[in-house]
Design an enzyme around this catalytic site. Sequence first.
Site, PDB file in Angstrom:
ATOM      1  N   GLY A  13      49.750  18.757  71.163  1.00 28.63           N
ATOM      2  CA  GLY A  13      48.436  18.003  71.621  1.00 28.63           C
ATOM      3  C   GLY A  13      47.423  19.123  72.138  1.00 28.63           C
ATOM      4  O   GLY A  13      47.549  20.437  72.371  1.00 28.63           O
ATOM      5  N   HIS A 154      35.025  10.848  79.770  1.00 30.36           N
ATOM      6  CA  HIS A 154      36.029  11.561  78.989  1.00 30.36           C
ATOM      7  C   HIS A 154      35.888  11.403  77.555  1.00 30.36           C
ATOM      8  O   HIS A 154      34.989  10.476  76.957  1.00 30.36           O
ATOM      9  CB  HIS A 154      37.322  10.927  79.244  1.00 30.36           C
ATOM     10  CG  HIS A 154      38.001  11.489  80.721  1.00 30.36           C
ATOM     11  ND1 HIS A 154      37.744  10.849  81.989  1.00 30.36           N
ATOM     12  CD2 HIS A 154      38.780  12.588  80.775  1.00 30.36           C
ATOM     13  CE1 HIS A 154      38.430  11.705  82.776  1.00 30.36           C
ATOM     14  NE2 HIS A 154      39.073  12.535  82.229  1.00 30.36           N
ATOM     15  N   LYS A 158      40.900   9.241  74.712  1.00 33.21           N
ATOM     16  CA  LYS A 158      41.701   9.175  75.777  1.00 33.21           C
ATOM     17  C   LYS A 158      42.374   7.575  76.001  1.00 33.21           C
ATOM     18  O   LYS A 158      41.632   6.592  75.502  1.00 33.21           O
ATOM     19  CB  LYS A 158      40.813   9.266  77.224  1.00 33.21           C
ATOM     20  CG  LYS A 158      41.769   9.209  78.546  1.00 33.21           C
ATOM     21  CD  LYS A 158      41.005   9.802  79.468  1.00 33.21           C
ATOM     22  CE  LYS A 158      41.765   9.724  80.812  1.00 33.21           C
ATOM     23  NZ  LYS A 158      43.019  10.341  80.793  1.00 33.21           N
TER      24      LYS A 158
END
Length: 265
Positions: A13, A154, A158
Amino acid sequence: MKEIKIVIAGARGRMGSEAVKLVEETTHFSLVAVVDHKHEGKSLKDLDGFDVDVPIYTDIDKCFFETNPDVLIDLTTPEIGKIHTKKALLNGVRPVVGTTGFSEEDLTELQDLTTEKGIGAIIAPNFAIGAILMMKFSQMAAKYLQDVEIIEQHHDQKLDAPSGTGLKTAEMIAAVREEKQQGHPQEKEILTGARGANYKGIRLHSVRLPGLIAHQEVMFGGDGQTLKIRHDSYNRASFMSGVKLAVENVMKVDLLVYGLENIIE
Ligand SMILES: NC(=O)C1=CN([C@@H]2O[C@H](COP(=O)(O)OP(=O)(O)OC[C@H]3O[C@@H](n4cnc5c(N)ncnc54)[C@H](O)[C@@H]3O)[C@@H](O)[C@H]2O)C=CC1
Ligand SMILES: O=C(O)C1=N[C@H](C(=O)O)C[C@H](O)C1
């Protein structure tokens, strides 16, 4: 310094791949394996972008049994992160958890398990030193300016909202101010959600856009004045000194530490 044997879950990730680099670059850290939901039996170096020869496991219990690590770094998803943290504690492995999206009940359960097992665990909603300072400064400011709203921003990949940092900031502020409802007592949302989430009267607003990484502004209002405390992470390297600090500290504690502000002087 004694070598710390580490397993990383979520190594492919955005955060996990940065953590692989950190562990590789740190002389007293040793990466012994990674945990993924696929690629069982392969080496990490078989995957694009990695040059590290460690096994990939899809079964975390098997991974712990065969590689005997000291620490698990978890950077996955809220559901998986919780399962991994529990399994780490049950296997005597100290978890350092950056994964966000845990509920209050999740945290209580993990705290109880940590106490039962008597080993250290760190759950850190934000590893960036600047973000920790933003939260601490916000807590200081809330003693003097009680009206506050949190705007976190963000990237649009997310999964959780509000962010772990936004929620932790609200918790830290709520710990020092008397609970109060903000805005006009008769205010009415014409569109549901317009006033954001409500944590003990503190409003939290979550922005999700491509191009963003991780940003937060804590905005206070008082008579004729506002105060804005802002932090921006422009890349994931910004989190890595905090990950290193957490791994080193989790070896020294025997309880659950929730938030790096508790280990930074
Ligand atoms: N505490 C902090 O400072 C920070 C925390 N985060 C949090 O870290 C987490 C990961 O964020 P990103 O790296 O951006 O997400 P990402 O989506 O890039 O990475 C998540 C990784 O988890 C893996 N994964 C999913 N299921 C899995 C399973 N069953 N076993 C093993 N791996 C599995 C995915 O394959 C993926 O590689 C999120 O919860 C995020 O909120 C992100 C940045 C900073
Ligand atoms: O998902 C992210 O990217 C981030 N997650 C953490 C959070 O939820 O607060 C930390 C940081 O904001 C980046």
